[in-house]
Enzyme design. Structure first.
Site, PDB file in Angstrom:
ATOM      1  CE  LYS A  13      -2.177  -1.136   3.826  1.00  0.00           C
ATOM      2  NZ  LYS A  13      -1.510  -2.431   4.106  1.00  0.00           N
ATOM      3  NE  ARG A  88      -4.917  -1.086  10.009  1.00  0.00           N
ATOM      4  CZ  ARG A  88      -3.894  -0.683   9.263  1.00  0.00           C
ATOM      5  NH1 ARG A  88      -3.941   0.452   8.612  1.00  0.00           N
ATOM      6  NH2 ARG A  88      -2.828  -1.430   9.185  1.00  0.00           N
ATOM      7  NE  ARG A 127       7.414  -2.710   6.162  1.00  0.00           N
ATOM      8  CZ  ARG A 127       6.101  -2.692   6.281  1.00  0.00           C
ATOM      9  NH1 ARG A 127       5.366  -2.079   5.388  1.00  0.00           N
ATOM     10  NH2 ARG A 127       5.535  -3.289   7.291  1.00  0.00           N
ATOM     11  NE  ARG A 161       5.679  -0.589  10.123  1.00  0.00           N
ATOM     12  CZ  ARG A 161       4.563  -0.672   9.382  1.00  0.00           C
ATOM     13  NH1 ARG A 161       4.541  -0.118   8.184  1.00  0.00           N
ATOM     14  NH2 ARG A 161       3.516  -1.302   9.829  1.00  0.00           N
ATOM     15  NE  ARG A 172       1.464  -5.020  10.937  1.00  0.00           N
ATOM     16  CZ  ARG A 172       2.638  -4.928  10.302  1.00  0.00           C
ATOM     17  NH1 ARG A 172       3.751  -5.333  10.913  1.00  0.00           N
ATOM     18  NH2 ARG A 172       2.696  -4.434   9.100  1.00  0.00           N
TER      19      ARG A 172
HETATM   20  P1  AP5 Z   1       4.754  -1.660   1.898  1.00  0.00           P
HETATM   21  O1  AP5 Z   1       4.426  -0.775   0.742  1.00  0.00           O
HETATM   22  O2  AP5 Z   1       5.511  -1.080   3.025  1.00  0.00           O
HETATM   23  O3  AP5 Z   1       3.419  -2.420   2.396  1.00  0.00           O
HETATM   24  P2  AP5 Z   1       2.119  -1.875   3.158  1.00  0.00           P
HETATM   25  O4  AP5 Z   1       0.946  -2.495   2.480  1.00  0.00           O
HETATM   26  O5  AP5 Z   1       2.172  -0.397   3.261  1.00  0.00           O
HETATM   27  O6  AP5 Z   1       2.322  -2.598   4.525  1.00  0.00           O
HETATM   28  P3  AP5 Z   1       2.188  -2.037   6.022  1.00  0.00           P
HETATM   29  O7  AP5 Z   1       2.874  -3.049   6.891  1.00  0.00           O
HETATM   30  O8  AP5 Z   1       2.647  -0.624   6.101  1.00  0.00           O
HETATM   31  O9  AP5 Z   1       0.676  -2.118   6.243  1.00  0.00           O
HETATM   32  P4  AP5 Z   1      -0.033  -2.131   7.581  1.00  0.00           P
HETATM   33  O10 AP5 Z   1      -1.415  -1.930   7.101  1.00  0.00           O
HETATM   34  O11 AP5 Z   1       0.223  -3.340   8.387  1.00  0.00           O
HETATM   35  O12 AP5 Z   1       0.660  -0.957   8.408  1.00  0.00           O
HETATM   36  P5  AP5 Z   1       0.250   0.554   8.733  1.00  0.00           P
HETATM   37  O13 AP5 Z   1       1.476   1.353   8.764  1.00  0.00           O
HETATM   38  O14 AP5 Z   1      -0.882   0.985   7.886  1.00  0.00           O
HETATM   39  O15 AP5 Z   1       5.551  -2.915   1.285  1.00  0.00           O
HETATM   40  C1  AP5 Z   1       6.034  -3.942   2.130  1.00  0.00           C
HETATM   41  C2  AP5 Z   1       7.410  -4.438   1.618  1.00  0.00           C
HETATM   42  O16 AP5 Z   1       7.212  -5.081   0.367  1.00  0.00           O
HETATM   43  C3  AP5 Z   1       8.421  -3.322   1.380  1.00  0.00           C
HETATM   44  O17 AP5 Z   1       9.700  -3.761   1.772  1.00  0.00           O
HETATM   45  C4  AP5 Z   1       8.395  -3.093  -0.141  1.00  0.00           C
HETATM   46  O18 AP5 Z   1       9.659  -2.690  -0.647  1.00  0.00           O
HETATM   47  C5  AP5 Z   1       8.028  -4.496  -0.642  1.00  0.00           C
HETATM   48  N1  AP5 Z   1       7.219  -4.450  -1.855  1.00  0.00           N
HETATM   49  C6  AP5 Z   1       6.173  -3.608  -2.119  1.00  0.00           C
HETATM   50  N2  AP5 Z   1       5.669  -3.885  -3.346  1.00  0.00           N
HETATM   51  C7  AP5 Z   1       6.398  -4.928  -3.834  1.00  0.00           C
HETATM   52  C8  AP5 Z   1       6.368  -5.680  -5.062  1.00  0.00           C
HETATM   53  N3  AP5 Z   1       5.460  -5.410  -6.025  1.00  0.00           N
HETATM   54  N4  AP5 Z   1       7.247  -6.698  -5.219  1.00  0.00           N
HETATM   55  C9  AP5 Z   1       8.155  -6.981  -4.259  1.00  0.00           C
HETATM   56  N5  AP5 Z   1       8.255  -6.311  -3.083  1.00  0.00           N
HETATM   57  C10 AP5 Z   1       7.383  -5.298  -2.884  1.00  0.00           C
HETATM   58  O19 AP5 Z   1      -0.327   0.398  10.233  1.00  0.00           O
HETATM   59  C11 AP5 Z   1       0.519   0.063  11.302  1.00  0.00           C
HETATM   60  C12 AP5 Z   1      -0.267   0.027  12.581  1.00  0.00           C
HETATM   61  O20 AP5 Z   1      -0.808   1.336  12.882  1.00  0.00           O
HETATM   62  C13 AP5 Z   1      -1.503  -0.902  12.596  1.00  0.00           C
HETATM   63  O21 AP5 Z   1      -1.162  -2.243  12.899  1.00  0.00           O
HETATM   64  C14 AP5 Z   1      -2.356  -0.242  13.696  1.00  0.00           C
HETATM   65  O22 AP5 Z   1      -1.869  -0.594  14.975  1.00  0.00           O
HETATM   66  C15 AP5 Z   1      -2.103   1.242  13.480  1.00  0.00           C
HETATM   67  N6  AP5 Z   1      -3.090   1.837  12.567  1.00  0.00           N
HETATM   68  C16 AP5 Z   1      -2.851   2.379  11.342  1.00  0.00           C
HETATM   69  N7  AP5 Z   1      -3.989   2.819  10.777  1.00  0.00           N
HETATM   70  C17 AP5 Z   1      -4.992   2.537  11.665  1.00  0.00           C
HETATM   71  C18 AP5 Z   1      -6.399   2.717  11.628  1.00  0.00           C
HETATM   72  N8  AP5 Z   1      -7.029   3.269  10.564  1.00  0.00           N
HETATM   73  N9  AP5 Z   1      -7.120   2.318  12.723  1.00  0.00           N
HETATM   74  C19 AP5 Z   1      -6.515   1.786  13.798  1.00  0.00           C
HETATM   75  N10 AP5 Z   1      -5.178   1.565  13.884  1.00  0.00           N
HETATM   76  C20 AP5 Z   1      -4.416   1.938  12.815  1.00  0.00           C
HETATM   77 MG    MG Z   2       2.349   0.964   4.856  1.00  0.00          MG
END
Ligand code: AP5
Ligand code: MG
Length: 221
Positions: A13, A88, A127, A161, A172
């Site tokens: 994402k 979410r 990552r 992270r 997660r």
């Molecule tokens: P990356 O782009 O970083 O993936 P992502 O989908 O952004 O994954 P996240 O782990 O950030 O998602 P998340 O939803 O768990 O975390 P968030 O920060 O939102 O890519 C991942 C890896 O793959 C990278 O190394 C990249 O290089 C590689 N990659 C990407 N595309 C690729 C491809 N095509 N081929 C190969 N490799 C590739 O949330 C974190 C925490 O915050 C949550 O757990 C929660 O506690 C809190 N939080 C956030 N939002 C809310 C909400 N709305 N409500 C409540 N709590 C929340």
């Molecule tokens: Mg992310």
């Protein structure tokens, strides 16, 4: 355009949002990034969110919704935004709908990134993120930085992270299936969902996403 990006942790994402937001000239709003910025700055909001994030659980809605709405009210988001990680759960989606209706605007699409679970585990394990700018995302195998531990874009330090440990990733993923996936049906009922495969090269996924966003989501069932 007003777009919601949805998909499991590690789907790509954040990686895609950086390119899509630039192509579409809209701000990338990631609630995860906003929380991490608050945690590193030691704000009261960061202190509230820290334990939930560390455990892989959702931060409570009242905190999250207020933070997201505050960001969406900034001048750069008046004509559109790309939401990454928000909403979410269904109550966040309902709160977003209410806020958009109050502003007399609506979402254009919900882009759903599909990736098999074994792939997301590999993506998360490798990552690395830049301390200076969370949009600078690398992977030790799939998109390594030229120099280990150093960001190609700005020379910042790359780090892993705290919530990318195997145990927290399992939580997660479970939270994603039980609490976040239901928003896909919620938005399908509004004819907004566009689903694409997020497998393949980053550039291929971006092209697929841009093509998909040109189509009318309502025609995709
Ligand atoms: P990356 O782009 O970083 O993936 P992502 O989908 O952004 O994954 P996240 O782990 O950030 O998602 P998340 O939803 O768990 O975390 P968030 O920060 O939102 O890519 C991942 C890896 O793959 C990278 O190394 C990249 O290089 C590689 N990659 C990407 N595309 C690729 C491809 N095509 N081929 C190969 N490799 C590739 O949330 C974190 C925490 O915050 C949550 O757990 C929660 O506690 C809190 N939080 C956030 N939002 C809310 C909400 N709305 N409500 C409540 N709590 C929340
Ligand atoms: Mg992310």
């Amino acid at each position: 355009m007003r777009i919601v990006l949805v998909g499991p942790p590690g789907a790509g994402k954040g990686t895609q949002a950086a390119y899509l937001a630039e192509n579409l000239s809209i701000p990338h709003i990631s609630t995860g990034d906003l929380f991490r910025a608050n945690i590193s700055q030691g704000t009261a909001l960061g202190k509230q969110a820290k334990a939930y994030i560390h455990a892989g659980n959702l931060v409570p809605d009242e905190v999250t919704i207020a933070m997201a709405q505050d960001r969406m009210a900034q001048p750069d988001a008046v004509n559109g935004f790309l939401l990454d990680g928000f909403p979410r759960n269904v109550s966040q989606a309902q709160a977003l709908d209410q806020a958009l209706t109050a502003d007399d605007v609506r979402l254009d699409a919900v882009l759903d990134l599909e990736v098999p679970e074994e792939e997301v585990v590999k993506r998360i394990a490798g990552r690395r993120i830049c301390r200076n700018n969370s949009a600078h995302v690398f992977h030790i195998t799939y998109s390594p930085s030229k120099q280990e531990g150093v960001c190609d874009a700005c020379g910042g330090e790359l780090y892993q992270r705290g919530d990318d440990s195997e145990e927290t990733v399992r939580t997660r993923l479970e939270v994603y299936h039980t609490q976040t996936e239901p928003i896909i049906d919620y938005y399908k009922a509004q004819g907004l969902v566009v689903t694409i495969s997020a497998l393949g090269k980053v550039t291929e996924v971006t092209e697929r996403a841009m093509e998909a966003l040109k189509r009318d989501p309502a025609s995709q069932g």
